[in-house]
Write an enzyme that holds these catalytic residues in place. Structure first.
Site, short mmCIF file in Angstrom:
data_model
loop_
_atom_site.label_atom_id
_atom_site.label_comp_id
_atom_site.label_asym_id
_atom_site.label_seq_id
_atom_site.Cartn_x
_atom_site.Cartn_y
_atom_site.Cartn_z
CG HIS A 159 7.07 -72.24 -54.42
ND1 HIS A 159 8.09 -72.04 -55.31
CD2 HIS A 159 6.41 -73.32 -55.10
CE1 HIS A 159 8.05 -72.94 -56.34
NE2 HIS A 159 7.07 -73.68 -55.98
CG ASP A 195 9.34 -78.91 -56.23
OD1 ASP A 195 8.39 -79.79 -55.58
OD2 ASP A 195 9.09 -78.36 -57.00
CG HIS A 197 7.73 -75.98 -59.71
ND1 HIS A 197 7.22 -77.07 -59.47
CD2 HIS A 197 7.39 -75.23 -60.74
CE1 HIS A 197 6.17 -77.30 -60.49
NE2 HIS A 197 6.55 -76.24 -61.28
CG ASP A 284 7.62 -80.86 -58.60
OD1 ASP A 284 8.63 -81.37 -58.36
OD2 ASP A 284 6.99 -79.90 -58.30
#
Length: 342
Positions: A159, A195, A197, A284
């Site tokens: 991120h 991931d 996200h 995740d």
């Protein structure tokens, strides 16, 4: 497969975060690494090496100099200003507001933040450097002839954008590894982000570059953090047009649907023809993850690893997310085992 890991990740210990209206214990915490290390040892991944100090060269190629200066000095500035607790963004520029960098540290934190769940502590900068160093050393091992290496990075990085932190990320470890492959002579490098996200930071860093393809599978941004990036029509810009590929997936996505998206991403990677692959490895996507909504089971990660292993590209795995702590070790190591078995 060799594993690169630094105990300096323990210097970053955020205690709480703001999560959907509540102050809760931070989902990204040191126990994540403990479970992964334990599982690595159980299955025989015993070749664990400590990275040397972070090489600032590739770091400075993917992050803005003023942003790196901010990260390095934020804690000292916060203390000097007499502010209490951890460094937390309280004010973030919104639409139609000025985006000039404030002088006061409280304003600077908001200027460089993309969200307000991520805090800096006294040891965050040192931990982030050691995490980045782990990715750098994993890349060197692969450059020197290893088929693959796993960078057990904490804090995570995907991120972290050119000049923004958030989503528990400060330095973009995957982007640094990709840049090091380029510095070593690879003409084309691919980053595959699996991931849950969206890897908004990695996309941001390479969005206008033709030499690095970034492909990301993630929860659809209408419903999932970071919300404001990861749409399928984000394809790159200028020279980078066509080297960004996003595969947003809906709530309740099963492994079969996820694998279909993975195959579509791999088609683009194969057409791009990378000389090396960096995998942002987040688990995740697991069905019991507390802040995600996919439905993958632990055994599914073996098949994921097998599919990546069939590609036969020199590969660096970089740890990203995964917050079902009791299962994170099994899920991460299943990917690595599947890769090796392929």
């Amino acid at each position: 497969m060799r594993v690169v890991y630094s105990e300096s990740h323990l210097l970053h210990v955020p205690e709480t975060e703001l999560h959907r209206g509540e102050i809760v214990p931070c989902f990204e915490n040191p126990t994540r690494v403990e479970y992964i290390l334990q599982r690595l040892q159980e299955v025989g991944f015993s070749d664990v090496v400590e990275p040397p100090a972070c090489d600032r060269t590739s770091l400075q190629q993917v992050h803005a100099p003023d942003y790196l200066e901010f990260l390095e000095t934020a804690w000292d500035q916060w203390q000097a200003a007499g502010l209490k607790g951890s460094v937390v963004p309280g004010n973030i520029p919104a639409r139609r507001m000025s985006t000039r960098r404030p002088r006061y540290i409280d304003g600077q934190v908001g200027y460089y933040a993309l969200a307000n769940e991520t805090t800096l502590t006294s040891g965050t900068w040192a931990a982030a450097l050691s995490s980045c160093a782990s990715a750098q050393e994993a890349q060197r091992l692969v450059e020197q002839g290893e088929r693959a290496a796993f960078a057990l990075c904490r804090p995570p990085g995907h991120h972290a954008a050119l000049d923004l932190f958030g989503g528990y990320c400060f330095l973009n470890n995957a982007a640094v590894a990709a840049q090091q492959f380029r510095n070593a002579g690879a003409e084309r490098v691919a980053v595959l982000d699996i991931d849950f996200h969206h890897g908004n930071g990695t996309q941001d860093i390479f969005y206008e570059r033709a030499d690095v393809l970034v492909a990301s599978l993630h929860g659809q941004p209408e419903e999932a953090f970071p919300y404001f990036s990861g749409y399928a029509d984000e394809l790159g810009k200028g020279p980078g047009l066509g080297t960004t590929a996003n595969f947003p997936l809906p709530r309740g996505t099963t492994f079969e649907r996820w694998m279909h998206a993975l195959e579509a991403a791999l088609e683009q990677l194969v057409a791009f023809g990378p000389e090396a692959l960096v995998v942002s490895l987040g688990v995740d996507t697991f069905q019991e993850d507390p802040i995600s909504f996919f439905r993958l089971a632990s055994e599914d990660y073996i098949r994921c690893g097998e599919r990546l292993g069939q590609l036969k590209w020199p590969t660096v795995f970089v740890l990203e997310g995964g917050y079902a702590v009791d299962a994170i070790g099994v899920n991460v190591v299943n990917v690595l085992q599947g890769f090796e078995e392929a």
